[in-house]
Design a protein around this motif. Structure first.
Motif, PDB file in Angstrom:
ATOM      1  N   ASN A  51     -10.927 -46.848 -46.933  1.00  0.00           N
ATOM      2  CA  ASN A  51     -11.326 -46.043 -45.781  1.00  0.00           C
ATOM      3  C   ASN A  51     -12.847 -45.968 -45.727  1.00  0.00           C
ATOM      4  OD1 ASN A  51     -11.811 -44.066 -43.827  1.00  0.00           O
ATOM      5  ND2 ASN A  51      -9.989 -42.905 -44.367  1.00  0.00           N
ATOM      6  N   GLU A  52     -13.407 -46.602 -44.701  1.00  0.00           N
ATOM      7  CA  GLU A  52     -14.864 -46.661 -44.568  1.00  0.00           C
ATOM      8  C   GLU A  52     -15.453 -45.312 -44.164  1.00  0.00           C
ATOM      9  OE1 GLU A  52     -18.188 -49.426 -42.213  1.00  0.00           O
ATOM     10  OE2 GLU A  52     -16.023 -49.664 -41.830  1.00  0.00           O
ATOM     11  N   GLN A  53     -14.609 -44.409 -43.616  1.00  0.00           N
ATOM     12  CA  GLN A  53     -15.104 -43.128 -43.119  1.00  0.00           C
ATOM     13  C   GLN A  53     -15.401 -42.130 -44.243  1.00  0.00           C
ATOM     14  OE1 GLN A  53     -15.761 -42.891 -39.884  1.00  0.00           O
ATOM     15  NE2 GLN A  53     -14.999 -45.000 -39.684  1.00  0.00           N
ATOM     16  N   ILE A  54     -14.787 -42.326 -45.426  1.00  0.00           N
ATOM     17  CA  ILE A  54     -14.995 -41.408 -46.552  1.00  0.00           C
ATOM     18  C   ILE A  54     -16.160 -41.931 -47.391  1.00  0.00           C
ATOM     19  CG2 ILE A  54     -13.943 -40.277 -48.542  1.00  0.00           C
ATOM     20  CD1 ILE A  54     -11.222 -40.788 -47.301  1.00  0.00           C
ATOM     21  N   GLN A  55     -17.327 -41.315 -47.242  1.00  0.00           N
ATOM     22  CA  GLN A  55     -18.520 -41.800 -47.938  1.00  0.00           C
ATOM     23  C   GLN A  55     -19.268 -40.709 -48.710  1.00  0.00           C
ATOM     24  OE1 GLN A  55     -21.119 -43.953 -45.320  1.00  0.00           O
ATOM     25  NE2 GLN A  55     -19.570 -45.480 -44.750  1.00  0.00           N
ATOM     26  N   ASN A  56     -18.802 -39.457 -48.636  1.00  0.00           N
ATOM     27  CA  ASN A  56     -19.490 -38.371 -49.333  1.00  0.00           C
ATOM     28  C   ASN A  56     -19.375 -38.536 -50.846  1.00  0.00           C
ATOM     29  OD1 ASN A  56     -20.256 -37.137 -46.932  1.00  0.00           O
ATOM     30  ND2 ASN A  56     -18.372 -35.930 -46.818  1.00  0.00           N
ATOM     31  N   ASN A  57     -20.454 -38.264 -51.540  1.00  0.00           N
ATOM     32  CA  ASN A  57     -20.487 -38.426 -52.992  1.00  0.00           C
ATOM     33  C   ASN A  57     -19.788 -37.234 -53.672  1.00  0.00           C
ATOM     34  OD1 ASN A  57     -21.014 -39.104 -55.611  1.00  0.00           O
ATOM     35  ND2 ASN A  57     -23.225 -38.797 -55.489  1.00  0.00           N
ATOM     36  N   LEU A 107     -16.527 -58.023 -42.991  1.00  0.00           N
ATOM     37  CA  LEU A 107     -16.701 -57.393 -41.691  1.00  0.00           C
ATOM     38  C   LEU A 107     -15.866 -58.117 -40.641  1.00  0.00           C
ATOM     39  CD1 LEU A 107     -20.554 -56.655 -41.548  1.00  0.00           C
ATOM     40  CD2 LEU A 107     -18.694 -55.077 -42.111  1.00  0.00           C
ATOM     41  N   ASN A 108     -15.177 -57.334 -39.779  1.00  0.00           N
ATOM     42  CA  ASN A 108     -14.432 -57.943 -38.679  1.00  0.00           C
ATOM     43  C   ASN A 108     -15.338 -58.121 -37.467  1.00  0.00           C
ATOM     44  OD1 ASN A 108     -14.716 -55.383 -37.626  1.00  0.00           O
ATOM     45  ND2 ASN A 108     -12.579 -54.785 -37.987  1.00  0.00           N
ATOM     46  N   ASN A 109     -14.765 -58.507 -36.331  1.00  0.00           N
ATOM     47  CA  ASN A 109     -15.556 -58.761 -35.120  1.00  0.00           C
ATOM     48  C   ASN A 109     -16.216 -57.507 -34.581  1.00  0.00           C
ATOM     49  OD1 ASN A 109     -14.784 -61.454 -35.249  1.00  0.00           O
ATOM     50  ND2 ASN A 109     -12.952 -61.117 -33.987  1.00  0.00           N
ATOM     51  N   GLU A 110     -15.674 -56.345 -34.923  1.00  0.00           N
ATOM     52  CA  GLU A 110     -16.236 -55.083 -34.432  1.00  0.00           C
ATOM     53  C   GLU A 110     -17.261 -54.497 -35.392  1.00  0.00           C
ATOM     54  OE1 GLU A 110     -12.937 -52.562 -33.785  1.00  0.00           O
ATOM     55  OE2 GLU A 110     -12.120 -53.743 -32.108  1.00  0.00           O
ATOM     56  N   GLY A 111     -17.542 -55.195 -36.467  1.00  0.00           N
ATOM     57  CA  GLY A 111     -18.523 -54.713 -37.433  1.00  0.00           C
ATOM     58  C   GLY A 111     -17.969 -53.694 -38.407  1.00  0.00           C
ATOM     59  N   LYS A 112     -16.650 -53.553 -38.468  1.00  0.00           N
ATOM     60  CA  LYS A 112     -15.999 -52.641 -39.401  1.00  0.00           C
ATOM     61  C   LYS A 112     -15.538 -53.404 -40.644  1.00  0.00           C
ATOM     62  CE  LYS A 112     -16.334 -49.176 -36.546  1.00  0.00           C
ATOM     63  NZ  LYS A 112     -17.231 -48.032 -36.824  1.00  0.00           N
TER      64      LYS A 112
END
Length: 312
Positions: A51-57, A107-112
């Protein structure tokens, strides 16, 4: 820094391992399954996702790296940030990042970031030692008509024979009852006299034996020396696991092999699947346990893993 190695270690014990400013690797337990067409059995496992959205340390990864590498927490955090910056640059250039035993990132075509999990390693410790296998299909043959015929014939034959036997038995039984009635009185009187005689003889023997026991003296002239055994009991809640076995005799053999190599190996009980777990050794200190785990992985068994559990 081999960041994927530390992530892999933590996935055995945690359901979420966050890489600050990059994303989180998640695990979800999946039950054992059987394929309908191939009859293949798949053991329970942890399914990996990203999950790219979870980035908090949350500090989990940095604390672990600091403990293993013997560096301050702040230094570990800085090293992670530098590695993440390098990873993002590789992704931007269109490269695919391969994390050993975890999966591929690109990375996919949408940059995700798109994640493809690896299936080479099962992070569910309860399923350690279980592997995929294929069971042959079960074929069944029907003998319905033949069974129905037997069920109809057998009771009729059995009842007819039983009636014939019972008539013959009644004749002999009547004669036997008459004979017993005539001789019963004499036999009863004879056995009554024998019983009285045996009772008197038994009482005399018991009295004589008791008298001999009271007069006897027991002396031990050469007592055995006391023996002191020094037992080194392994303690600790950190156990480096060598394997888990369905048959207990196989776990015993594994313990003997490891002890021959100089390890303080032992069995530490069974898991929830009934597998007998064998440990290289147990440690009271997390630091000692991780040092031993890293050494064993490098020198003899890369599949060794750490179990944190308080034994009874």
């Amino acid at each position: 820094m081999q960041l994927e190695t530390y992530i892999s270690d933590l996935l055995y014990r945690y359901d979420c391992v966050t890489v600050p400013e990059f994303g989180a690797f998640l695990t979800q337990r999946k039950s054992a399954t059987v394929h309908d067409s191939t009859n293949a059995f798949y053991p329970p496992k942890k399914v990996l996702s990203f999950n790219e959205q979870i980035q908090n340390n949350d500090g989990l990864l940095a604390r672990y790296i600091a403990d293993v590498e013997k560096i301050p927490f702040e230094v570990a955090t800085q090293n992670i940030a530098m590695r993440v910056k390098s990873l993002k640059s590789y992704l931007t250039e269109g490269e695919t990042l391969t994390f050993e035993n975890i999966g591929d990132l690109k990375l996919n075509n949408e940059g995700k970031i798109q994640f493809t999990p690896s299936y080479h390693l099962n992070y569910l410790t309860d399923a350690f030692g279980l592997s995929q296998f294929v069971s042959p299909s079960v074929t069944r043959e029907e003998y319905k008509k033949e069974v129905e015929t037997i069920e109809k014939e057998v009771p009729t034959i059995a009842i007819t024979q039983e009636k014939r036997k019972s008539k013959s038995y009644l004749k002999y039984a009547a004669v036997a009852i008459l004979a017993l009635g005539l001789s019963g009185f004499g036999v009863t009187k004879y056995y009554k006299n024998i019983e009285n005689h045996n009772q008197i003889a038994q009482e005399e023997a018991d009295a004589q034996l008791e008298s001999q026991i009271q007069e006897a003296t027991f002396v031990i002239s050469n007592p055995l020396p006391a023996v002191t055994l020094n037992v080194n009991k392994q303690i600790g809640n950190y156990h480096v696991i060598a394997g888990a076995f369905r048959l207990e005799e196989n776990s015993d053999k594994k313990v003997e092999q490891l002890r021959a190599l100089g390890f303080k190996a032992r069995k530490i009980g069974t898991n929830k699947y009934g597998l007998h777990q064998v440990a290289y050794g147990s440690y009271t200190s997390r630091e000692d346990a991780f040092n031993a785990l890293n050494s064993i992985r490098k020198e003899s068994n890369k599949d060794a893993w750490l179990l944190i559990k308080k034994l009874d």
